[in-house]
Design an enzyme around this catalytic site. Structure first.
Site, PDB file in Angstrom:
ATOM      1  N   GLY A  38     -11.330  -4.163  -7.468  1.00  0.00           N
ATOM      2  CA  GLY A  38     -11.934  -5.305  -6.786  1.00  0.00           C
ATOM      3  C   GLY A  38     -11.084  -5.632  -5.574  1.00  0.00           C
ATOM      4  O   GLY A  38      -9.855  -5.713  -5.666  1.00  0.00           O
ATOM      5  N   LYS A  39     -11.736  -5.770  -4.427  1.00  0.00           N
ATOM      6  CA  LYS A  39     -10.971  -5.997  -3.200  1.00  0.00           C
ATOM      7  C   LYS A  39     -10.058  -7.222  -3.308  1.00  0.00           C
ATOM      8  O   LYS A  39      -8.905  -7.196  -2.885  1.00  0.00           O
ATOM      9  CB  LYS A  39     -11.913  -6.140  -2.003  1.00  0.00           C
ATOM     10  CG  LYS A  39     -12.536  -4.833  -1.551  1.00  0.00           C
ATOM     11  CD  LYS A  39     -13.358  -5.012  -0.300  1.00  0.00           C
ATOM     12  CE  LYS A  39     -13.816  -3.661   0.210  1.00  0.00           C
ATOM     13  NZ  LYS A  39     -12.689  -2.792   0.595  1.00  0.00           N
ATOM     14  N   ASN A 181     -12.823  -2.340   9.700  1.00  0.00           N
ATOM     15  CA  ASN A 181     -12.618  -0.944  10.057  1.00  0.00           C
ATOM     16  C   ASN A 181     -13.653  -0.573  11.113  1.00  0.00           C
ATOM     17  O   ASN A 181     -14.398  -1.428  11.600  1.00  0.00           O
ATOM     18  CB  ASN A 181     -12.685  -0.034   8.818  1.00  0.00           C
ATOM     19  CG  ASN A 181     -14.037  -0.067   8.120  1.00  0.00           C
ATOM     20  OD1 ASN A 181     -15.061  -0.452   8.711  1.00  0.00           O
ATOM     21  ND2 ASN A 181     -14.071   0.331   6.863  1.00  0.00           N
ATOM     22  N   GLY A 219      -8.066   4.372  10.229  1.00  0.00           N
ATOM     23  CA  GLY A 219      -7.745   5.566   9.452  1.00  0.00           C
ATOM     24  C   GLY A 219      -6.622   6.379  10.070  1.00  0.00           C
ATOM     25  O   GLY A 219      -5.543   5.865  10.375  1.00  0.00           O
ATOM     26  N   GLY A 222      -4.748   5.156  13.191  1.00  0.00           N
ATOM     27  CA  GLY A 222      -3.853   4.014  13.155  1.00  0.00           C
ATOM     28  C   GLY A 222      -4.600   2.686  13.131  1.00  0.00           C
ATOM     29  O   GLY A 222      -5.651   2.554  12.498  1.00  0.00           O
ATOM     30  N   ASP A 249      -7.345  -2.609   1.279  1.00  0.00           N
ATOM     31  CA  ASP A 249      -6.957  -3.817   0.553  1.00  0.00           C
ATOM     32  C   ASP A 249      -5.444  -4.015   0.597  1.00  0.00           C
ATOM     33  O   ASP A 249      -4.954  -5.141   0.776  1.00  0.00           O
ATOM     34  CB  ASP A 249      -7.428  -3.730  -0.895  1.00  0.00           C
ATOM     35  CG  ASP A 249      -8.931  -3.573  -1.006  1.00  0.00           C
ATOM     36  OD1 ASP A 249      -9.646  -4.059  -0.098  1.00  0.00           O
ATOM     37  OD2 ASP A 249      -9.398  -2.965  -1.981  1.00  0.00           O
ATOM     38  N   LYS A 282      -0.990   7.487  -4.178  1.00  0.00           N
ATOM     39  CA  LYS A 282      -1.064   7.246  -5.617  1.00  0.00           C
ATOM     40  C   LYS A 282      -2.515   7.101  -6.047  1.00  0.00           C
ATOM     41  O   LYS A 282      -3.370   6.700  -5.276  1.00  0.00           O
ATOM     42  CB  LYS A 282      -0.303   5.964  -5.995  1.00  0.00           C
ATOM     43  CG  LYS A 282       1.157   5.948  -5.540  1.00  0.00           C
ATOM     44  CD  LYS A 282       1.968   7.022  -6.231  1.00  0.00           C
ATOM     45  CE  LYS A 282       3.402   7.021  -5.736  1.00  0.00           C
ATOM     46  NZ  LYS A 282       4.200   8.090  -6.382  1.00  0.00           N
TER      47      LYS A 282
END
Length: 298
Positions: A38-39, A181, A219, A222, A249, A282
């Site tokens: 969840g954001k 974005n 992305g 930058g 996030d 990760k």
């Protein structure tokens, strides 16, 4: 550093696939895992791990996923007194390709039961914060209510306009920092940021609507930031991406911390980009930060 986060709490069901599934295609997943997401929750946990006092306003379901998700926030230091229980906990069905890209299907569940009345009832959470951080995975009317409350108390308001949707001018003019974005920027302005000139044009369009600062995450290109006093670029940090889920996030959670502690705009964006770069190395949207990462924000 007191930050209030209003937004979504999900359980992420993650499937590793060779590539993002195409229409009509059936793929075998090489692995399946369940993560907290969840954001709103992702941003809150990032900010909390980086040393902020974080309070959360939202909803989870009256189910096992809800208990687990709320417990996870508490285990990460987030204050949850303003999280209510109703309906079913939100879920995200996420495909992660071998190249690290992702595709997400959202079931909003209890997140869409966050109401303006709930925001009203928890106005003291916003009043006692320095920064309000929001996204768009709860009803827009609730986002508008929260922003109005924060504006009344003259708080710093950071809005991550994701998932992308059109926003009214009455909302935009109250936003301190807007963090779209490329896709979200194009939807908000009707201008495709296909060149640096077009990017600047789109950002100035939003500044003209009253947004005080625009920060565009791009992305691998930058991030770009601009307000009426300065503008600049922060280069992308090259890493071996494992899972890009939650990168934006993490950027927003770290940005809120940096702004809260008084970093310059350029330094705040740079630090946020470094935190986001770590997260994509990760699996899952809420990895535990080692001390070396936490020290970036101290």
């Amino acid at each position: 550093m007191n930050i209030s986060v209003i937004g979504s709490i999900n359980m992420d069901l993650v499937y590793r696939v060779p590539h993002i599934v195409k229409e009509g295609e059936t793929l075998h997943s090489s692995s399946h895992s369940i993560h907290y997401g969840g954001k709103g929750a992702n941003q809150a946990i990032t900010a909390s791990q980086l040393g902020a006092n974080v309070s959360f306003i939202g909803k989870v379901g009256k189910d096992a996923f809800g208990n687990q998700a709320k417990g996870n926030l508490e285990n990460n230091g987030v204050l949850t007194a303003a999280i209510k229980e109703e309906g079913s906990t939100g879920q995200a069905i996420i495909q992660v390709s071998d190249s690290g890209e992702n595709s997400i299907v959202l079931f909003p569940g209890a997140n869409f039961l966050v109401t303006p009345d709930q925001i009203d009832q928890e106005y003291n959470v916003i009043r006692n914060s320095d920064v309000l951080l929001l996204q768009l995975e709860i009803p827009l009317e609730s986002v508008e209510k929260a922003i109005q409350v924060a504006a009344n108390f003259e708080k710093i308001i950071i809005l991550n306009p994701a998932p992308a949707k059109e926003l009214p001018d009455s909302l935009l003019k109250k936003v301190s920092l807007l963090t779209p974005n490329e896709t979200e920027l194009a939807l908000l302005t009707g201008i495709e940021p296909s060149s640096e000139e077009k990017l600047m044009e789109a950002c100035k369009f939003l500044l003209g609507k009253g947004v005080r600062t625009v920060i565009v995450t791009l992305g691998s290109k930058g991030a770009f930031y601009i307000n009426d006093k300065e503008h600049g670029w922060v280069e992308a940090i090259k890493v071996d991406a494992v899972d890009t889920t939650g990168a934006g996030d993490a950027f927003n959670g770290a940005l809120a911390v940096a702004i809260c502690r008084g970093d310059s705009l350029g330094e705040a964006v740079k630090n946020a980009a470094e935190i986001a770069a770590y997260v994509v190395t990760k699996m899952g949207a809420q990895p535990e930060f080692p001390e070396s990462i936490k020290r970036l924000m101290t």
